[in-house]
Design a protein around this motif. Structure first.
Motif: not given
Length: 203
Positions: A58-75
């Motif tokens: 559960s927490i790993g999935s949240m971390g994946f979604i959060f980081t993917a969104a953050q990195e996508s916006m940064a790039r």
């Protein structure tokens, strides 16, 4: 002389007075919300495994979604040939962060669950067990493990003291739940309460 008041009249006056006091006191009483139910504790190794795996997922999935969104916006402004490499960098960063988030939370949850199996309850010792496992999982290397474990245990201990979440709070919640489930004694009717107040034995 002093007017004679019939017994039935005095009984009725006392009844009305008692009803008025009860109504006024009830109107000033603020209803308290019921306490939250006590969380279930782990009973065996199977519970420990399911708690650990569930926390990681559960927490790993949240971390994946959060980081993917953050990195996508940064790039988002990357253009040209480098644009093709953005998805690979996003996925790699998201997987790394998801793995770290899941590992630490699984250590916390699994260590605490293991402490519950050992202790048969959920107390501060179980919280420390979770902090030890979480600190070990958060360490980037074996050499960093002692410092990481010490930091996590100290933080967990301080947090328990500040929030008061420990044996007392959990025991109180379980005791309240037990009282709620216990059968209630039948309440007296208004007439029976008045008889008790006047010392009158019912026929």
């Amino acid at each position: 002389g002093t007017p004679h008041v019939p017994p039935e009249m005095s009984r009725m006056l006392l009844f009305l007075a008692a009803a008025g006091v009860s109504a006024s006191s009830g109107s000033n009483t603020v209803a308290r919300p019921p306490p939250p139910p006590a969380p279930p504790i782990a009973k065996n190794i199977g519970d420990v495994i399911s708690t650990t795996v569930g926390s990681f997922a559960s927490i790993g999935s949240m971390g994946f979604i959060f980081t993917a969104a953050q990195e996508s916006m940064a790039r988002a402004k990357v253009s040209g040939a480098a644009r093709k490499a953005v998805p690979r960098f996003v996925v790699r960063a998201a997987l790394m962060n998801a793995q770290r988030w899941g590992r630490v939370t699984a250590g916390f949850a699994g260590g605490r669950a293991l402490g519950q199996v050992w202790r048969g309850a959920d107390d501060q010792v179980c919280s420390i067990c979770g902090a030890v496992a979480g600190g070990a999982a958060a360490a980037s290397s074996i050499a960093d493990m002692p410092a990481s474990v010490f930091t996590f245990v100290a933080f967990s201990y301080a947090l328990d003291k500040l929030t008061g979440s420990g044996t007392a709070g959990i025991s109180e919640a379980r005791a309240t739940a037990a009282k709620t489930r216990a059968p209630k004694t039948p309440s007296l009717t208004p007439g029976q309460r008045l008889d008790k107040l006047l010392g009158v034995q019912p026929a």
